[in-house]
Design a protein around this motif. Sequence first.
Motif, PDB file in Angstrom:
ATOM      1  N   PRO A 261       0.391  13.690   5.844  1.00 26.80           N
ATOM      2  CA  PRO A 261      -1.055  13.722   5.444  1.00 26.80           C
ATOM      3  C   PRO A 261      -1.756  12.420   5.918  1.00 26.80           C
ATOM      4  N   CYS A 262      -0.944  11.293   6.298  1.00 21.54           N
ATOM      5  CA  CYS A 262      -1.373  10.198   7.014  1.00 21.54           C
ATOM      6  C   CYS A 262      -2.065  10.488   8.495  1.00 21.54           C
ATOM      7  N   ALA A 263      -1.205  11.356   9.093  1.00 16.16           N
ATOM      8  CA  ALA A 263      -1.908  11.782  10.429  1.00 16.16           C
ATOM      9  C   ALA A 263      -3.175  12.840  10.157  1.00 16.16           C
ATOM     10  N   SER A 368      12.428 -10.473   4.927  1.00 16.36           N
ATOM     11  CA  SER A 368      11.545 -11.532   4.957  1.00 16.36           C
ATOM     12  C   SER A 368      10.468 -11.782   4.235  1.00 16.36           C
ATOM     13  N   PRO A 369      10.180 -12.872   3.562  1.00 15.59           N
ATOM     14  CA  PRO A 369       8.896 -13.197   2.863  1.00 15.59           C
ATOM     15  C   PRO A 369       7.616 -12.794   4.000  1.00 15.59           C
ATOM     16  N   ILE A 370       7.973 -13.118   5.152  1.00 19.34           N
ATOM     17  CA  ILE A 370       6.718 -13.081   6.094  1.00 19.34           C
ATOM     18  C   ILE A 370       5.938 -11.679   6.329  1.00 19.34           C
ATOM     19  N   LEU A 371       6.959 -10.684   6.001  1.00 22.26           N
ATOM     20  CA  LEU A 371       6.424  -9.494   5.881  1.00 22.26           C
ATOM     21  C   LEU A 371       5.132  -9.039   4.854  1.00 22.26           C
ATOM     22  N   ILE A 372       5.115  -9.939   3.746  1.00 22.46           N
ATOM     23  CA  ILE A 372       4.023  -9.580   3.166  1.00 22.46           C
ATOM     24  C   ILE A 372       2.657  -9.887   3.838  1.00 22.46           C
ATOM     25  N   LEU A 373       2.776 -10.367   5.080  1.00 22.47           N
ATOM     26  CA  LEU A 373       1.325 -10.694   5.633  1.00 22.47           C
ATOM     27  C   LEU A 373       0.897  -9.227   6.072  1.00 22.47           C
ATOM     28  N   PHE A 374       1.925  -8.137   5.947  1.00 19.67           N
ATOM     29  CA  PHE A 374       1.197  -6.871   6.402  1.00 19.67           C
ATOM     30  C   PHE A 374      -0.087  -6.664   5.538  1.00 19.67           C
ATOM     31  N   VAL A 375       0.008  -6.994   4.149  1.00 21.43           N
ATOM     32  CA  VAL A 375      -1.136  -6.570   3.416  1.00 21.43           C
ATOM     33  C   VAL A 375      -2.389  -7.351   3.958  1.00 21.43           C
ATOM     34  N   MET A 390      -1.434   3.254   9.231  1.00 21.16           N
ATOM     35  CA  MET A 390      -0.017   2.958   9.249  1.00 21.16           C
ATOM     36  C   MET A 390       0.408   2.208   8.100  1.00 21.16           C
ATOM     37  N   GLY A 391      -0.522   1.406   7.411  1.00 18.04           N
ATOM     38  CA  GLY A 391      -0.119   0.618   6.283  1.00 18.04           C
ATOM     39  C   GLY A 391       0.029   1.450   5.189  1.00 18.04           C
ATOM     40  N   LEU A 392      -0.736   2.637   4.992  1.00 20.35           N
ATOM     41  CA  LEU A 392      -0.418   3.380   3.752  1.00 20.35           C
ATOM     42  C   LEU A 392       0.746   4.216   3.897  1.00 20.35           C
ATOM     43  N   TYR A 393       1.125   4.627   5.104  1.00 17.78           N
ATOM     44  CA  TYR A 393       2.221   5.338   5.388  1.00 17.78           C
ATOM     45  C   TYR A 393       3.348   4.331   4.888  1.00 17.78           C
ATOM     46  N   CYS A 394       3.473   2.942   5.485  1.00 17.69           N
ATOM     47  CA  CYS A 394       4.541   2.114   4.709  1.00 17.69           C
ATOM     48  C   CYS A 394       4.362   2.141   3.427  1.00 17.69           C
ATOM     49  N   ALA A 395       3.316   1.893   2.503  1.00 16.79           N
ATOM     50  CA  ALA A 395       3.305   1.607   1.397  1.00 16.79           C
ATOM     51  C   ALA A 395       3.908   2.762   0.688  1.00 16.79           C
ATOM     52  N   PRO A 414      12.678   3.952   8.159  1.00 19.30           N
ATOM     53  CA  PRO A 414      11.877   4.739   8.840  1.00 19.30           C
ATOM     54  C   PRO A 414      10.228   3.831   9.111  1.00 19.30           C
ATOM     55  N   ILE A 415      10.293   2.873   8.083  1.00 23.10           N
ATOM     56  CA  ILE A 415       9.135   1.930   8.309  1.00 23.10           C
ATOM     57  C   ILE A 415       9.429   0.571   8.661  1.00 23.10           C
ATOM     58  N   PHE A 416      10.457   0.477   9.330  1.00 16.75           N
ATOM     59  CA  PHE A 416      10.835  -0.687  10.003  1.00 16.75           C
ATOM     60  C   PHE A 416       9.741  -1.524  10.749  1.00 16.75           C
ATOM     61  N   GLY A 417       9.733  -0.333  11.799  1.00 25.14           N
ATOM     62  CA  GLY A 417       8.822  -0.600  13.124  1.00 25.14           C
ATOM     63  C   GLY A 417       7.442  -0.821  12.533  1.00 25.14           C
ATOM     64  N   PRO A 418       6.529   0.255  11.741  1.00 25.10           N
ATOM     65  CA  PRO A 418       5.435  -0.075  11.402  1.00 25.10           C
ATOM     66  C   PRO A 418       5.145  -1.356  10.515  1.00 25.10           C
ATOM     67  N   LEU A 419       6.311  -1.950   9.531  1.00 29.22           N
ATOM     68  CA  LEU A 419       6.011  -3.087   8.916  1.00 29.22           C
ATOM     69  C   LEU A 419       5.906  -4.365   9.929  1.00 29.22           C
ATOM     70  N   ILE A 420       6.854  -4.363  10.742  1.00 31.14           N
ATOM     71  CA  ILE A 420       6.939  -5.471  11.649  1.00 31.14           C
ATOM     72  C   ILE A 420       5.533  -5.408  12.599  1.00 31.14           C
ATOM     73  N   ILE A 421       5.017  -4.101  13.174  1.00 30.56           N
ATOM     74  CA  ILE A 421       3.727  -4.073  13.884  1.00 30.56           C
ATOM     75  C   ILE A 421       2.662  -4.722  12.856  1.00 30.56           C
ATOM     76  N   LEU A 422       2.490  -4.333  11.611  1.00 33.48           N
ATOM     77  CA  LEU A 422       1.305  -4.637  10.934  1.00 33.48           C
ATOM     78  C   LEU A 422       1.455  -6.381  10.571  1.00 33.48           C
ATOM     79  N   THR A 423       2.689  -6.665  10.402  1.00 31.81           N
ATOM     80  CA  THR A 423       2.807  -8.225  10.152  1.00 31.81           C
ATOM     81  C   THR A 423       2.388  -9.050  11.367  1.00 31.81           C
ATOM     82  N   ALA A 424       2.786  -8.410  12.632  1.00 31.37           N
ATOM     83  CA  ALA A 424       2.512  -9.230  13.891  1.00 31.37           C
ATOM     84  C   ALA A 424       1.159  -8.866  14.045  1.00 31.37           C
ATOM     85  N   LEU A 425       0.575  -7.951  13.809  1.00 24.88           N
ATOM     86  CA  LEU A 425      -0.981  -7.896  13.591  1.00 24.88           C
ATOM     87  C   LEU A 425      -1.917  -8.969  12.777  1.00 24.88           C
ATOM     88  N   ALA A 426      -1.249  -9.091  11.591  1.00 24.89           N
ATOM     89  CA  ALA A 426      -1.857  -9.965  10.841  1.00 24.89           C
ATOM     90  C   ALA A 426      -1.735 -11.425  11.309  1.00 24.89           C
TER      91      ALA A 426
END
Length: 602
Positions: A261-263, A368-375, A390-395, A414-426
Amino acid sequence: MTLVTVAPDPKRLNRLRKAVAFLPIAAGLTLLPLLLVGYVLGVNHPSYDAAVALHICLLLAAAVTSISLFVYSVRRSALSPVLLFGSLLLFLILLGLAGSVPITSRDALIHHLAVPRWWIEKGHIIKVAWHEWSFYPMLINLAYTSLLGWGLEFLTPYYHALYLLVLCGTVASFVLYKSRDHDAAALSFLMTLSMPAFFKLASIPLVDLALALYCALAFCHFIYWIEGKHRYSHLLYVGAGFGLALGCKYNGMLAVGLFAPCAFVLTLRSNIKFWHYLAAPLLIGFCILCLYAPWALRNFLWTGNPIYPLFNSFFAVGNAPEVFKGFSPLATRALLYNEPWYLTLLIPLRMLAFGQDDVPDKFDGVLSPILILFVVALWRMRKDPATLCMGLYCAAYFIFAILLNSARVRYLAPIFGPLIILTALAVWDLGRRAYPVFMREIYLVAAFSFLSWGDLYAANVVRSTGAIEYWASGQTREEYLRDHIPEYRMIEFMNSALPAGSRTYLLNTGNRFYYYNTPIFSGGYYSAAPLIGWIKSSASAEALKKEVLSRGISHIMTNTSLTRSNFYATLSTEEIRRWNDFQTSSLRLIQVDGGFSLWAIE
């Protein structure tokens, strides 16, 4: 935006990014035919070993390419290369130490190494009817089989760690694609490497990091396809990635189900031609089906159910004791840990910030608490459809994984990669908005936060394993295992004393099957469930004895205190009397060690 110390080399960067994607997919594809080879020709056949050797070479090349991509970004980063390279070296050293001790991980010994060992003993891939986990997809276990057959058990944790390094490169490649910022790419690489849960998984021989890698590759390449020139090669990567993920673990099914559905939403919001709407799902679906089909066919031939054992127990624990039957995973958790409703609602936040290894009610893992930055990434970049999806997929995966299974950190692979990506982009987004005044400071604060958290955790893992003391003292493998596995002395006794032809029922013993050299039987996660069923269905102690002997069981090994409490919690007074009569009339105690008892059936 950054202080460029080395001139960009777009051609080299493009080659590195293509290799980081192609090599792990190629490595996975070399394993897939081994299911048929191992079944027909045997796991000791030269063709089997040759394919695994090629697979490892490809995976090693992918890991080296990932590190090369990191080096490329560091050399063009304004951040200190001493900090970045020093952090990489430190984590690799700590990871090497953590994985250097004899294997004690329960899941590795229950499943990921135990089943390959039984294949090696029989010479072929075989059906282990009593072992429910042996029916799971086993793509990565195919490689473990050869490593064990070559006498390289000590390399199995490092093999799993290679998937983490490739995941680091995959994340860094995508972050660089979205941000065009080498600082952000280098930090995302280290953020992935230093994440506590990833570090712990990389030090033991499991399959979760391979699952995380292939899911991340698939999702990233779908975004490349949407935002690029709609090349079908990207869709092939999507299908191959999710197909290989399904071959690693059943968790991939939920990932594929939520990706669809995300795609679809992302495709609708993109300016692409109509025929792409038709071609994309067909091509991706075809690839996924082809790569998962061998595992589905195996299970269908063995059990009649292509996704065994999920058919009857997908929404709850399948072989649970009577007290838990009919309860959802969240209800079971509330019953087990007396957890109030408001703490249940806060599980996603608690998993990010308050996890603890080897403690099920603390999610059996540390993030890690830093992952909260994905929001923050979702809010700041909400106008970017790819980031939002990607965020909706993780949630969505976070929520469904908790609802459909127990709340454990590694089930989120399965969401390890997207979570880190979103955190890094934040972090990158906060930095670019602060440019030019505080951008470097924001990057340094972020680096200090996640690297210090990861350093402390990694050092604690090395300390808890006793790796330094193990190598400094010259302790033997057997001595280490006696100190770290409560029942290992009993296992040694059974391996040396039980006669040929015996078969032992392991009752609440921890199920570390890999170290048993004698035939065994177990009820799985709830190991007492079969015996409890036999007690309930038997009219007398003699009937119970016949029931047990009909399974070829000659001995019973028990964790005495756990078995007693389990029986008193699940059996009626009459059923306990029946068990006591059976124990008195038919069991002879032959060994007691450290709370474990071994009985012979007479």
